[in-house]
Design an enzyme around this catalytic site. Structure first.
Site, PDB file in Angstrom:
ATOM      1  N   GLY A   1     -10.102   8.001  62.671  1.00 30.79           N
ATOM      2  CA  GLY A   1      -9.406   8.767  61.657  1.00 30.79           C
ATOM      3  C   GLY A   1      -9.139   7.918  60.621  1.00 30.79           C
ATOM      4  O   GLY A   1      -8.731   6.639  60.661  1.00 30.79           O
TER       5      GLY A   1
ATOM      6  N   ASN B   1      -7.231   4.297  60.375  1.00 32.50           N
ATOM      7  CA  ASN B   1      -8.235   3.223  60.084  1.00 32.50           C
ATOM      8  C   ASN B   1      -7.569   2.105  59.076  1.00 32.50           C
ATOM      9  O   ASN B   1      -7.492   0.933  59.008  1.00 32.50           O
ATOM     10  CB  ASN B   1      -9.375   3.558  59.550  1.00 32.50           C
ATOM     11  CG  ASN B   1     -10.093   4.067  60.802  1.00 32.50           C
ATOM     12  OD1 ASN B   1      -9.747   4.291  62.080  1.00 32.50           O
ATOM     13  ND2 ASN B   1     -11.266   4.814  60.583  1.00 32.50           N
TER      14      ASN B   1
ATOM     15  N   THR C   1     -22.299  16.705  67.144  1.00 37.56           N
ATOM     16  CA  THR C   1     -21.188  16.409  67.355  1.00 37.56           C
ATOM     17  C   THR C   1     -20.398  17.534  67.405  1.00 37.56           C
ATOM     18  O   THR C   1     -20.361  18.477  66.899  1.00 37.56           O
ATOM     19  CB  THR C   1     -20.434  15.591  65.875  1.00 37.56           C
ATOM     20  OG1 THR C   1     -21.356  14.637  65.448  1.00 37.56           O
ATOM     21  CG2 THR C   1     -19.019  15.414  65.858  1.00 37.56           C
TER      22      THR C   1
ATOM     23  N   PHE D   1     -16.633  18.849  67.221  1.00 38.89           N
ATOM     24  CA  PHE D   1     -15.261  18.142  66.285  1.00 38.89           C
ATOM     25  C   PHE D   1     -14.258  18.966  66.809  1.00 38.89           C
ATOM     26  O   PHE D   1     -14.139  20.274  66.308  1.00 38.89           O
ATOM     27  CB  PHE D   1     -15.699  17.925  64.973  1.00 38.89           C
ATOM     28  CG  PHE D   1     -14.403  17.254  64.173  1.00 38.89           C
ATOM     29  CD1 PHE D   1     -14.098  15.947  64.418  1.00 38.89           C
ATOM     30  CD2 PHE D   1     -13.570  17.937  63.585  1.00 38.89           C
ATOM     31  CE1 PHE D   1     -12.947  15.198  63.771  1.00 38.89           C
ATOM     32  CE2 PHE D   1     -12.276  17.485  63.148  1.00 38.89           C
ATOM     33  CZ  PHE D   1     -12.088  16.028  63.019  1.00 38.89           C
TER      34      PHE D   1
ATOM     35  N   ASN E   1     -16.828   7.181  47.042  1.00 38.21           N
ATOM     36  CA  ASN E   1     -18.200   6.787  46.963  1.00 38.21           C
ATOM     37  C   ASN E   1     -19.304   7.654  46.219  1.00 38.21           C
ATOM     38  O   ASN E   1     -18.787   8.797  45.923  1.00 38.21           O
ATOM     39  CB  ASN E   1     -18.838   6.497  48.550  1.00 38.21           C
ATOM     40  CG  ASN E   1     -18.949   7.745  49.523  1.00 38.21           C
ATOM     41  OD1 ASN E   1     -19.117   8.915  48.974  1.00 38.21           O
ATOM     42  ND2 ASN E   1     -18.763   7.694  50.678  1.00 38.21           N
TER      43      ASN E   1
ATOM     44  N   THR F   1     -17.367   3.076  45.340  1.00 38.22           N
ATOM     45  CA  THR F   1     -17.828   2.327  46.170  1.00 38.22           C
ATOM     46  C   THR F   1     -19.179   2.797  46.478  1.00 38.22           C
ATOM     47  O   THR F   1     -19.766   3.745  46.500  1.00 38.22           O
ATOM     48  CB  THR F   1     -17.162   2.125  47.659  1.00 38.22           C
ATOM     49  OG1 THR F   1     -17.305   3.507  47.807  1.00 38.22           O
ATOM     50  CG2 THR F   1     -15.655   1.638  47.500  1.00 38.22           C
ATOM     51  N   LYS F   2     -20.288   1.642  46.310  1.00 35.82           N
ATOM     52  CA  LYS F   2     -21.851   1.880  46.644  1.00 35.82           C
ATOM     53  C   LYS F   2     -22.515   1.115  47.878  1.00 35.82           C
ATOM     54  O   LYS F   2     -23.536   0.559  47.766  1.00 35.82           O
ATOM     55  CB  LYS F   2     -22.495   1.168  45.291  1.00 35.82           C
ATOM     56  CG  LYS F   2     -21.804   2.048  44.146  1.00 35.82           C
ATOM     57  CD  LYS F   2     -22.017   1.780  42.813  1.00 35.82           C
ATOM     58  CE  LYS F   2     -21.421   2.405  41.543  1.00 35.82           C
ATOM     59  NZ  LYS F   2     -22.139   3.757  41.440  1.00 35.82           N
TER      60      LYS F   2
ATOM     61  N   GLY G   1     -22.114  -3.056  46.446  1.00 34.69           N
ATOM     62  CA  GLY G   1     -20.777  -3.294  46.171  1.00 34.69           C
ATOM     63  C   GLY G   1     -19.949  -2.225  45.595  1.00 34.69           C
ATOM     64  O   GLY G   1     -20.059  -1.018  46.155  1.00 34.69           O
TER      65      GLY G   1
ATOM     66  N   ASP H   1     -13.070   2.314  54.965  1.00 33.92           N
ATOM     67  CA  ASP H   1     -11.488   2.227  55.337  1.00 33.92           C
ATOM     68  C   ASP H   1     -10.976   0.790  55.126  1.00 33.92           C
ATOM     69  O   ASP H   1      -9.925   0.729  54.766  1.00 33.92           O
ATOM     70  CB  ASP H   1     -11.189   2.893  56.625  1.00 33.92           C
ATOM     71  CG  ASP H   1     -11.628   4.385  56.677  1.00 33.92           C
ATOM     72  OD1 ASP H   1     -11.561   5.154  55.669  1.00 33.92           O
ATOM     73  OD2 ASP H   1     -11.925   5.030  57.699  1.00 33.92           O
TER      74      ASP H   1
END
Lengths: 299, 299
Positions: A41, A45, A108, A110, A178, A206-207, A211, A238
């Site tokens: 979660g 995290n 999955t 969920f 991201n 974020t990549k 970076g 996270d």
């Protein structure tokens, strides 16, 4: 120091990863070759990552009937994460059952479970809050009242409508996301990436191994990732946010905070699981020095 | 009274029952509409049933890294089941993930897990033991040393070879099994049902809603089932064995023990789950009186 508390809202989730040879046909059973349970979660995290780094974190999440007395509850207590929980007896905690076969396929199951409580939960007024992946309308209510708010849409980005996003962007101080999340949000809003960046005081994109980029006041500062042996990318984002937020709350300059995020993230990807290899402040500081030079509040 | 202890060997298992709309395609996920967790495993069910009836039971089972501190551990302690456990950190407890769709289909992911420990476990010498569904070779080693032994092959019957069965029948005092298990065992041994019955001092054949038949010294005594509203047949056989064994250990005559088994079983089928509606001795005695007249040690 309670005035340095970082509240984190969003999911607490149990992740079960099952390995099987092949998926069973209807009416049959198959052997589970291996099963690993992880604490997961996004919000949990991040709250754990902050506490591991020596920060003060409070997790605001929804939990079910399987939480009281659980090992997850003990885990958060041991690490020192404070909790403000919405609890229900009629659901389990959010749980993901990921089933992997030998050919690299995954399905999955969920269970949203207690996560449904966010729909009707009263959003508290908070001094410093990070909104992790979670209920869109709840996060809007949190952002409207918060003194300082940061936000990552995470995997729930698909459940955000344009008006949720516009409302959030009007209230938050930092957006962290991201490439994939940028794309989805731009599509929903009919915006370009530049529109998105211009809509918030600070945007951190974020990549992965390339970076991250800190966008602020029209400037773009590239932050390199820490090169490590990647074992499992789960939890990297996270951990980045945990490092960034802990450092920001300690008064570090934003470009330094992003580097601390990158260093924290580099630990998370070295082991399977999201909360399994998070560093303390000293461990982070040592690796920071190796990659970025001695840690200073400003640079 | 420690001299009235009933040891039960076999599985302790966590049962997870998931409900979904339809099974997900490879690479996708689906929502879990409901999930229920039950305490299961035949041996654990029986040991719990005995303790609920006021008997003294000891569970001999294998457990994994998810057992210490678990709710299952607390559950057994609260009910008063003593435990003698083979423990491992490299496996989970045996766990069944049953996934049901809206069309009534089921698939099961079964994790044998800690159950593997039976293969190398040292079998203790026991005064009075019931061998529930479990490892064939381990049960043979238990039976050879036991002063008094009862046996049900349960769902693991398919893993027993003819020589396991012959060895067990030479050592045990009571065999308890259902029609399906009789068929499989007869096929493995090349025997008829009469051969099977003649091979053991006492054989009790359970037949679901048609009750059970006690075979002893060439006689066959039919024991009717208690008619109740059936909600879930899971655990009916284990409850029957719990009632039978508790009563036998208290000195009741075998035909009375079978009726006590039938009454105990009738509670188990009234609620979903195997350990969820087991009676105490007084509740059992009241229902016994309604169906079979006042409970007496002999009749």
């Amino acid at each position: 120091m309670p005035d340095q508390l970082i509240s984190v809202t969003g999911h607490l989730c149990n992740d079960y990863i099952l390995s099987i040879a092949e998926y069973p046909k209807l009416g049959t059973s198959c052997r589970v070759l291996d099963r690993r349970n992880y604490y997961g979660g996004g919000a949990a995290n991040i709250a754990v990552g902050i506490a591991k780094l020596g920060g003060s974190s409070e997790l605001i999440a929804a939990v079910g009937r399987d939480y009281p007395g659980s090992s997850y509850e003990r885990h958060l207590k041991e690490i020192g994460v404070a909790t403000r929980l919405f609890a229900t007896d009629s659901q389990n905690c959010s749980t993901a059952f990921m089933v992997n076969d030998c050919d690299g396929n995954q399905i999955t199951y969920f269970e949203w479970g207690a996560g449904e409580l966010f729909g009707t939960a009263v959003a508290p007024a908070l001094s410093f809050v990070h909104m992790a992946t979670g209920d869109a309308a709840f996060n809007v209510r949190i952002a409207e009242q918060a003194e300082f708010a940061t936000f990552d849409p995470g995997q729930d980005v698909k459940y955000y409508e344009a008006d949720h996003l516009e409302s959030l962007f009007a209230s938050i101080d930092i957006l962290i996301c991201n490439n994939f999340e940028v794309e989805i949000m731009c599509e929903k809003l009919g915006w370009t990436e530049s529109d998105l960046i211009a809509a918030v005081p600070t945007a951190i994109l974020t990549k992965g191994k390339d970076g991250s980029v800190l966008h602020r006041n029209g400037d773009a500062i590239a932050i390199p990732a820490c090169p490590v042996t990647l074992v499992d990318p789960t939890g990297a984002g996270d951990a980045y946010r945990a490092g960034l937020l802990t450092a920001y709350r300690k008064g570090f300059a934003l470009p330094v905070c992003c580097k601390i995020g990158a260093v924290t993230s580099s630990f998370a990807v070295e082991k399977v699981g999201t909360q399994t290899n998070l560093p303390d402040w000293t461990e982070m500081e040592q690796r920071y020095a190796e990659h970025f030079g001695t840690l200073k509040k400003n640079e």
